[in-house]
Every structure is written in C-alpha cells, then in structure tokens.
Write a protein that holds these residues in place. Structure first.
Motif, short mmCIF file in Angstrom:
data_model
loop_
_atom_site.label_atom_id
_atom_site.label_comp_id
_atom_site.label_asym_id
_atom_site.label_seq_id
_atom_site.Cartn_x
_atom_site.Cartn_y
_atom_site.Cartn_z
N TRP A 52 0.85 -1.27 0.10
CA TRP A 52 0.03 -0.13 0.16
C TRP A 52 0.71 1.21 -0.04
N TYR A 66 -7.26 1.19 -8.81
CA TYR A 66 -6.29 1.34 -7.72
C TYR A 66 -6.79 1.62 -6.55
N VAL A 69 -7.53 -1.69 -5.17
CA VAL A 69 -6.07 -2.27 -4.80
C VAL A 69 -5.79 -1.68 -3.21
N TYR A 115 -6.78 -10.84 -2.38
CA TYR A 115 -5.45 -10.42 -3.12
C TYR A 115 -5.40 -10.82 -4.55
N ALA A 118 -7.03 -8.29 -6.40
CA ALA A 118 -6.33 -7.04 -6.42
C ALA A 118 -4.92 -7.12 -7.30
N THR A 121 -6.15 -6.88 -10.53
CA THR A 121 -6.88 -5.65 -11.01
C THR A 121 -5.42 -4.63 -11.09
N CYS A 122 -4.44 -4.76 -10.43
CA CYS A 122 -3.52 -3.98 -10.41
C CYS A 122 -2.56 -4.29 -11.47
N ARG A 140 3.69 0.64 -9.45
CA ARG A 140 2.73 -0.38 -9.52
C ARG A 140 2.80 -1.83 -10.01
N SER A 144 2.07 -4.99 -7.65
CA SER A 144 1.35 -6.04 -8.19
C SER A 144 2.10 -7.22 -8.09
N ILE A 147 1.89 -8.04 -4.43
CA ILE A 147 0.52 -8.81 -4.21
C ILE A 147 0.58 -10.25 -4.42
#
Length: 156
Positions: A52, A66, A69, A115, A118, A121-122, A140, A144, A147
């Motif tokens: 984060w 985001y 995320v 997760y 996320a 998505t990320c 970013r 990712s 994650i």
C-alpha cells in the motif's frame, strides 16, 4: 420506631489483602514472534505495508481500479495487525469462546481471494495508467508483484 435500630444486624468486612482489585498486565509473548505463525504474520505485515505504500505514492486516486487495490491492501493490513496483537499479547486465550483456528483460516482464505482480485486488477491497470519505465509504472508493477507473493503457496 424506637425498636428499629435494635432489629437491624449489620456486618462490616474488610477487603481482601491487596485491595481486592484484580490487575492483569499485558506482556508480549516473544515466543509467538519466533513461531512460524508469528513469523508469517510479521512477513505479511511488512509486505502489506510495502504494497500500500507503493500504491499510495502514485496518483492512484485518478484510477478507480487502484482504489480497490488500496482498499484490499490497507484493510487486510489492519486486520492482520489486529490478529498479530491478539496473538502477541495472548488475548485470544482470554476470548476462549471464539474458535481462533477457524477464524484465522476463514480470514486467510478470504484474504487470498481478495489479494488475487487485487493482483489481477493492479496487473491489468499498470500498462494502461502509466508510461513504461516511469516511476508510477515501476511502483505499480512492483506492487502487483508483491500482491502476487502474498498469496499462500501450496505445500510440497
């Protein structure tokens, strides 16, 4: 009315030695930190903070993906802190009516699902929201990948 005080029987008692108050101190169980569960929770806290922090350092508020995320990273990081403190100070022993192994299992399964979403998505948004090689792109992409490492790995 004159007989009233003679019919009343009163007793006085002194409090137990030590004032009668029960005082419990919270002392950390350092053995928990050395256990596998404690070490994994610490690792989860460090990686969650890193995820984060990497996303928060970019202009994530411009892209709704985001936001998801960030929600997943911060929410699960805070819940992990709560569980870590509960176990570190052995507060789970005082709440014996809660099935803690089941609670941790449900949390970890839910966290894994969140997760994974996320991560997808990320990862899908990195290319679309920043220029390749720029600082936001690198942050970013790193988030990712972090994650992705937070998911439990199957035992061999």
């Amino acid at each position: 009315m004159a007989e009233f005080p003679s019919k009343v029987n009163t007793r006085t008692s002194s409090p137990a030695q030590g004032g009668g108050a029960v005082v419990s101190t919270l002392s950390p169980d350092l053995g928990f930190v050395r256990s596998s569960l404690g070490a994994l929770m610490l690792l989860q806290l460090v990686l969650g903070l890193l995820v984060w922090a990497l996303i928060a350092d970019t202009p994530y508020h411009l892209y709704p993906s985001y936001g998801w995320v960030m929600f997943v990273a911060v929410f699960l990081w805070l819940v992990t802190i709560i569980f870590f403190v509960l176990y570190l100070f052995q507060l789970h022993m005082k709440l014996y009516m809660v099935p803690w192994p089941l609670v941790l299992m449900v949390f970890n399964v839910g966290a894994t699902v969140l997760y994974i979403t996320a991560f997808i998505t990320c990862s899908a948004s990195v290319e679309l929201t920043s220029l390749k090689g720029s600082q936001p792109y690198n942050q970013r992409a790193a988030a990712s990948m972090l994650i992705n490492t937070r998911k439990p790995q199957p035992k061999q």
